[in-house]
Design a protein around this motif. Structure first.
Motif, PDB file in Angstrom:
ATOM      1  N   GLY A  25       0.810  -1.207   0.000  1.00  0.00           N
ATOM      2  CA  GLY A  25       0.000   0.000   0.000  1.00  0.00           C
ATOM      3  C   GLY A  25       0.844   1.258   0.000  1.00  0.00           C
ATOM      4  N   SER A  26       0.167   2.380   0.005  1.00  0.00           N
ATOM      5  CA  SER A  26       0.858   3.667  -0.096  1.00  0.00           C
ATOM      6  C   SER A  26       0.909   4.430   1.228  1.00  0.00           C
ATOM      7  CB  SER A  26       0.171   4.537  -1.152  1.00  0.00           C
ATOM      8  OG  SER A  26      -1.179   4.737  -0.802  1.00  0.00           O
ATOM      9  N   GLN A  27       0.242   3.937   2.255  1.00  0.00           N
ATOM     10  CA  GLN A  27       0.264   4.638   3.533  1.00  0.00           C
ATOM     11  C   GLN A  27       1.628   4.475   4.202  1.00  0.00           C
ATOM     12  OE1 GLN A  27      -2.822   3.617   6.358  1.00  0.00           O
ATOM     13  NE2 GLN A  27      -2.599   5.584   7.379  1.00  0.00           N
ATOM     14  N   THR A  28       2.106   5.537   4.801  1.00  0.00           N
ATOM     15  CA  THR A  28       3.382   5.495   5.504  1.00  0.00           C
ATOM     16  C   THR A  28       3.202   4.921   6.904  1.00  0.00           C
ATOM     17  OG1 THR A  28       3.118   7.686   6.475  1.00  0.00           O
ATOM     18  CG2 THR A  28       4.168   7.568   4.273  1.00  0.00           C
ATOM     19  N   LEU A  29       4.311   4.548   7.516  1.00  0.00           N
ATOM     20  CA  LEU A  29       4.267   4.066   8.888  1.00  0.00           C
ATOM     21  C   LEU A  29       3.781   5.166   9.828  1.00  0.00           C
ATOM     22  CD1 LEU A  29       4.789   1.682  10.767  1.00  0.00           C
ATOM     23  CD2 LEU A  29       7.131   2.522  11.029  1.00  0.00           C
ATOM     24  N   ALA A  30       4.206   6.393   9.582  1.00  0.00           N
ATOM     25  CA  ALA A  30       3.731   7.515  10.401  1.00  0.00           C
ATOM     26  C   ALA A  30       2.217   7.651  10.298  1.00  0.00           C
ATOM     27  CB  ALA A  30       4.416   8.811   9.980  1.00  0.00           C
ATOM     28  N   GLY A  31       1.671   7.440   9.116  1.00  0.00           N
ATOM     29  CA  GLY A  31       0.218   7.494   8.938  1.00  0.00           C
ATOM     30  C   GLY A  31      -0.486   6.389   9.704  1.00  0.00           C
ATOM     31  N   ILE A  32       0.072   5.191   9.674  1.00  0.00           N
ATOM     32  CA  ILE A  32      -0.504   4.076  10.436  1.00  0.00           C
ATOM     33  C   ILE A  32      -0.475   4.387  11.922  1.00  0.00           C
ATOM     34  CG2 ILE A  32      -0.133   1.666  11.129  1.00  0.00           C
ATOM     35  CD1 ILE A  32       0.731   1.142   8.190  1.00  0.00           C
ATOM     36  N   ASP A  33       0.651   4.898  12.406  1.00  0.00           N
ATOM     37  CA  ASP A  33       0.760   5.231  13.834  1.00  0.00           C
ATOM     38  C   ASP A  33      -0.219   6.332  14.235  1.00  0.00           C
ATOM     39  OD1 ASP A  33       2.684   3.274  14.157  1.00  0.00           O
ATOM     40  OD2 ASP A  33       4.370   4.683  14.213  1.00  0.00           O
ATOM     41  N   THR A  34      -0.428   7.302  13.368  1.00  0.00           N
ATOM     42  CA  THR A  34      -1.402   8.363  13.637  1.00  0.00           C
ATOM     43  C   THR A  34      -2.810   7.781  13.734  1.00  0.00           C
ATOM     44  OG1 THR A  34      -0.029  10.048  12.582  1.00  0.00           O
ATOM     45  CG2 THR A  34      -2.390  10.520  12.753  1.00  0.00           C
ATOM     46  N   ASP A  35      -3.139   6.881  12.810  1.00  0.00           N
ATOM     47  CA  ASP A  35      -4.449   6.212  12.850  1.00  0.00           C
ATOM     48  C   ASP A  35      -4.617   5.395  14.131  1.00  0.00           C
ATOM     49  OD1 ASP A  35      -5.038   7.303  10.390  1.00  0.00           O
ATOM     50  OD2 ASP A  35      -4.814   5.409   9.276  1.00  0.00           O
ATOM     51  N   ARG A 134      -5.686  -1.582  13.086  1.00  0.00           N
ATOM     52  CA  ARG A 134      -6.811  -1.071  13.889  1.00  0.00           C
ATOM     53  C   ARG A 134      -7.673  -2.220  14.407  1.00  0.00           C
ATOM     54  NH1 ARG A 134      -6.827   2.591   9.635  1.00  0.00           N
ATOM     55  NH2 ARG A 134      -8.761   1.782   8.767  1.00  0.00           N
ATOM     56  N   LEU A 135      -7.915  -3.217  13.557  1.00  0.00           N
ATOM     57  CA  LEU A 135      -8.689  -4.373  14.000  1.00  0.00           C
ATOM     58  C   LEU A 135      -7.972  -5.123  15.111  1.00  0.00           C
ATOM     59  CD1 LEU A 135      -9.922  -5.656  10.519  1.00  0.00           C
ATOM     60  CD2 LEU A 135     -11.252  -4.413  12.243  1.00  0.00           C
ATOM     61  N   ALA A 136      -6.668  -5.228  15.007  1.00  0.00           N
ATOM     62  CA  ALA A 136      -5.897  -5.894  16.058  1.00  0.00           C
ATOM     63  C   ALA A 136      -5.989  -5.125  17.372  1.00  0.00           C
ATOM     64  CB  ALA A 136      -4.438  -6.026  15.620  1.00  0.00           C
ATOM     65  N   LEU A 137      -5.925  -3.816  17.300  1.00  0.00           N
ATOM     66  CA  LEU A 137      -6.046  -2.985  18.495  1.00  0.00           C
ATOM     67  C   LEU A 137      -7.420  -3.184  19.142  1.00  0.00           C
ATOM     68  CD1 LEU A 137      -4.076  -0.955  19.825  1.00  0.00           C
ATOM     69  CD2 LEU A 137      -5.336   0.852  18.655  1.00  0.00           C
ATOM     70  N   GLN A 138      -8.465  -3.193  18.333  1.00  0.00           N
ATOM     71  CA  GLN A 138      -9.819  -3.415  18.838  1.00  0.00           C
ATOM     72  C   GLN A 138      -9.952  -4.802  19.472  1.00  0.00           C
ATOM     73  OE1 GLN A 138     -12.137  -2.774  15.305  1.00  0.00           O
ATOM     74  NE2 GLN A 138     -12.304  -0.576  15.640  1.00  0.00           N
ATOM     75  N   ALA A 139      -9.424  -5.817  18.795  1.00  0.00           N
ATOM     76  CA  ALA A 139      -9.515  -7.183  19.307  1.00  0.00           C
ATOM     77  C   ALA A 139      -8.750  -7.338  20.616  1.00  0.00           C
ATOM     78  CB  ALA A 139      -8.994  -8.169  18.259  1.00  0.00           C
ATOM     79  N   LEU A 140      -7.580  -6.749  20.680  1.00  0.00           N
ATOM     80  CA  LEU A 140      -6.783  -6.852  21.895  1.00  0.00           C
ATOM     81  C   LEU A 140      -7.436  -6.109  23.050  1.00  0.00           C
ATOM     82  CD1 LEU A 140      -4.265  -8.076  23.082  1.00  0.00           C
ATOM     83  CD2 LEU A 140      -2.953  -6.156  22.172  1.00  0.00           C
ATOM     84  N   ALA A 141      -7.985  -4.928  22.779  1.00  0.00           N
ATOM     85  CA  ALA A 141      -8.696  -4.180  23.830  1.00  0.00           C
ATOM     86  C   ALA A 141      -9.896  -4.982  24.341  1.00  0.00           C
ATOM     87  CB  ALA A 141      -9.135  -2.824  23.297  1.00  0.00           C
TER      88      ALA A 141
END
Length: 149
Positions: A25-35, A134-141
């Protein structure tokens, strides 16, 4: 209680947005971390994101999670397929881990079909691009909330 989640990005993920966008994909790591930071606020959890190209540093962060974090979201990158050390660190840490991959590793080269992380992970999310984090974060929470009630 606010859960503390460590997100670990492994080797070459610092190159996201430039590295093989057809696969990653084209999203940067910084973009993923911001999300992830935004998602964490909506889930009322704390998230810390780290990236390393060094296997030993990743092992150290997993060990640190024993006392400092409630769970881990891990994209070990190529170390997924090679690192017994990361596998052993996860086992020793005892914290729940969600394994994440941007691409569907099962649909790629045969050497990517074996994961040393999966046997010690709570779950695996792959092939969904940045949404997988994001799905992993939701599942872990959700998993941590069930454990604390």
């Amino acid at each position: 209680m606010t859960h503390r989640i460590l997100v670990i990005h492994g080797p070459n993920l610092n190159m996201l947005g430039r590295r093989e966008p057809g696969i990653y994909g084209s999203q940067t790591l910084a973009g993923i971390d911001t999300d992830l930071a935004a998602a964490a606020r909506t889930l009322d959890i704390e998230v810390t994101c780290r990236q390393s190209n060094a296997e030993g540093e990743i092992v150290g962060w997993i060990q640190e999670a024993l006392d400092a974090f409630d769970g881990i979201v891990l994209n070990a990158g190529a170390y997924t397929h090679t690192s017994i050390a990361i596998h052993d660190a996860i086992r020793a840490c005892g914290k729940p881990v969600i394994e994440v991959h941007l691409s569907n590793t099962a649909a790629r080269e045969s050497f990517r079909h074996v994961s040393h992380v999966s046997p010690v992970a709570l779950g695996v999310i792959m092939g969904l691009g940045p949404l997988g984090y994001r799905l992993a974060l939701q599942a872990l929470a959700a998993h941590l909330d069930r454990g604390s009630s």
